[in-house]
Design a protein around this motif. Structure first.
Motif, PDB file in Angstrom:
ATOM      1  N   PRO A  69      -6.473  -8.328  11.429  1.00 57.22           N
ATOM      2  CA  PRO A  69      -5.786  -8.042  12.703  1.00 57.22           C
ATOM      3  C   PRO A  69      -5.582  -6.551  12.958  1.00 57.22           C
ATOM      4  O   PRO A  69      -5.560  -6.115  14.106  1.00 57.22           O
ATOM      5  CB  PRO A  69      -4.441  -8.766  12.558  1.00 57.22           C
ATOM      6  CG  PRO A  69      -4.713  -9.870  11.583  1.00 57.22           C
ATOM      7  CD  PRO A  69      -5.696  -9.287  10.615  1.00 57.22           C
ATOM      8  N   HIS A  70      -5.439  -5.749  11.898  1.00 54.51           N
ATOM      9  CA  HIS A  70      -5.269  -4.301  12.074  1.00 54.51           C
ATOM     10  C   HIS A  70      -6.536  -3.664  12.628  1.00 54.51           C
ATOM     11  O   HIS A  70      -6.474  -2.786  13.499  1.00 54.51           O
ATOM     12  CB  HIS A  70      -4.906  -3.641  10.742  1.00 54.51           C
ATOM     13  CG  HIS A  70      -3.509  -3.917  10.300  1.00 54.51           C
ATOM     14  ND1 HIS A  70      -2.419  -3.371  10.933  1.00 54.51           N
ATOM     15  CD2 HIS A  70      -3.022  -4.694   9.312  1.00 54.51           C
ATOM     16  CE1 HIS A  70      -1.314  -3.803  10.346  1.00 54.51           C
ATOM     17  NE2 HIS A  70      -1.657  -4.604   9.359  1.00 54.51           N
ATOM     18  N   VAL A  71      -7.671  -4.100  12.118  1.00 58.04           N
ATOM     19  CA  VAL A  71      -8.939  -3.554  12.627  1.00 58.04           C
ATOM     20  C   VAL A  71      -9.153  -4.016  14.061  1.00 58.04           C
ATOM     21  O   VAL A  71      -9.629  -3.252  14.910  1.00 58.04           O
ATOM     22  CB  VAL A  71     -10.122  -3.956  11.719  1.00 58.04           C
ATOM     23  CG1 VAL A  71     -11.441  -3.444  12.286  1.00 58.04           C
ATOM     24  CG2 VAL A  71      -9.918  -3.386  10.318  1.00 58.04           C
ATOM     25  N   GLU A  72      -8.771  -5.252  14.351  1.00 59.32           N
ATOM     26  CA  GLU A  72      -8.944  -5.771  15.716  1.00 59.32           C
ATOM     27  C   GLU A  72      -8.114  -4.979  16.727  1.00 59.32           C
ATOM     28  O   GLU A  72      -8.589  -4.650  17.816  1.00 59.32           O
ATOM     29  CB  GLU A  72      -8.575  -7.263  15.781  1.00 59.32           C
ATOM     30  CG  GLU A  72      -9.650  -8.174  15.221  1.00 59.32           C
ATOM     31  CD  GLU A  72     -11.018  -7.900  15.844  1.00 59.32           C
ATOM     32  OE1 GLU A  72     -11.121  -7.848  17.075  1.00 59.32           O
ATOM     33  OE2 GLU A  72     -11.985  -7.699  15.079  1.00 59.32           O
ATOM     34  N   ILE A  73      -6.862  -4.646  16.372  1.00 57.52           N
ATOM     35  CA  ILE A  73      -6.039  -3.896  17.324  1.00 57.52           C
ATOM     36  C   ILE A  73      -6.550  -2.461  17.455  1.00 57.52           C
ATOM     37  O   ILE A  73      -6.475  -1.846  18.527  1.00 57.52           O
ATOM     38  CB  ILE A  73      -4.536  -3.944  16.958  1.00 57.52           C
ATOM     39  CG1 ILE A  73      -3.688  -3.647  18.216  1.00 57.52           C
ATOM     40  CG2 ILE A  73      -4.179  -2.978  15.838  1.00 57.52           C
ATOM     41  CD1 ILE A  73      -2.233  -4.029  18.092  1.00 57.52           C
TER      42      ILE A  73
END
Length: 363
Positions: free
Chosen positions: A188-192
């Motif tokens: 999720p961190h890479v996605e945001i």
């Protein structure tokens, strides 16, 4: 029944999402291996204590591999992120220095890898302001790390913890990293970060995009259990520190809990503590834990612990030797940090200038 169906559907969705992410990760990794010089990587750690075997097998080993392949590697020592869930910065200076010692003893070369601290790079942190305007409060609240860290800390939700994913986006994007090696929990961190990069480019830089949309490279490293069968963690006191002495390591392993069954078997579900010791031994010897268990057999937990002590100490001996040599000149370690901060500032100021220019804020 409806709730069960909803949970099953959500689980299937997460599983499908992970499969798609793993497929993309494999494609990215193949491209990186073919032409590593085209890739810039960023990763890092919070200086909340000493680094342990979990850090080494979970991330440090892969950082060294990427560096040696020719990837442009960057490591952030995330000192500002210490205060997302802690009320003190006691020992932080000591933790930072010891982190750099362990990185270098493990093979990180400061001539090839830029190591820097958050707090010493103002322009990188200034990216938080435009980046925060590109995400909603709901998007931040949905981040699993924000949720889990808030629950684990017992703190009220601070502004810094809520915006933690945006700060990570600043880390990744200030140096225009296009690959981020992570475990699946950090997807999720890479996605945001990808969302922030895309929204910035669409809003302010359509003709000349400023930021790449970084790809995740999912680590194949197993989750390394601590000596008590739980996740290896500094806060649990169940970790084998990279910088510990052979005597300290032996004492810790001898104290580790097992169970009442004499015969040693590898069964992570029913015998988590015995299996944790076997997993550790397997990692440092590059052997199958079940094979080690069969070899020890009825010799019992005492023999297992002696095997783990010997194996871990033999594995860490070269690291400890390099570390001790480096520690003789702590001024040189400080110079490594100062040089990394200087280089990071130059990169961050250039990126911030491009951001201001794209936003029409150069007067």
């Amino acid at each position: 029944m409806a709730d069960t169906q909803h949970i099953t559907a959500a689980g299937n969705e997460i599983s499908a999402s992970f499969v798609a992410a793993k497929k993309q990760s494999d494609i990215t990794e193949a491209k990186l291996n073919a032409d590593p010089g085209k890739f810039t990587m960023l990763t890092g750690d919070r200086p909340t204590g000493r680094l342990h075997l979990g850090h080494y097998f979970g991330s440090i080993r892969e950082r060294v591999n990427m560096q040696n392949k020719g990837v442009h590697t960057n490591i952030v020592i995330a000192d500002y992120q210490v205060i997302t869930d802690r009320d003190t910065t006691e020992h932080i200076g000591d933790n930072v220095l010891n982190m750099v010692l362990d990185y270098m003893a493990a093979g990180i070369d400061p001539a090839k890898t830029m190591m820097f601290t958050h707090s010493a790079v103002p322009a990188e942190n200034q990216l938080m302001l435009p980046f925060l305007s590109l995400v909603t409060e709901a998007e931040l609240h949905r981040n699993p790390t924000v949720k889990s860290e808030m629950e684990a800390s017992g703190h009220a939700l601070t502004g810094l913890l809520l915006t933690y994913p945006v700060h990570q986006a600043c880390d990744i994007l200030f140096c225009k990293a296009n690959v981020v090696p992570i475990g699946k929990d950090n997807l999720p961190h890479v996605e945001i970060t990808r969302t922030i990069a895309r929204r910035f480019n669409e809003r302010y830089a359509k003709k000349n995009p400023v930021f790449p949309e970084p790809a995740a490279i999912l680590s194949d490293a197993p989750e390394i259990p601590g000596l008590d069968g739980r996740k290896m963690s500094k806060s649990y006191g169940n970790s084998i520190m990279l910088g510990a002495t052979a005597e300290e390591t032996a004492k810790l392993i001898k104290k580790s809990p097992t169970d009442s069954e004499r015969r040693i078997t590898f069964d992570p579900i029913n015998r988590p503590q015995v299996s944790a010791l076997l997993t550790t031994a397997g990692l440092v010897t590059d052997r199958d834990p079940a094979e080690i268990a069969a070899e020890i057999g009825d010799a019992g937990a005492g023999a297992l612990k002696q095997y783990v002590i010997k194996s871990v100490n033999e594995f860490l001996a070269p690291h400890r030797e390099r570390r001790a040599e480096l520690a003789k000149d702590m001024d040189s370690i400080r110079d490594v940090i100062h040089d990394g901060n200087k280089r990071a500032n130059a990169v961050a100021e250039q990126t911030l200038a491009e951001v201001r220019d794209a936003m029409g804020m150069k007067y």
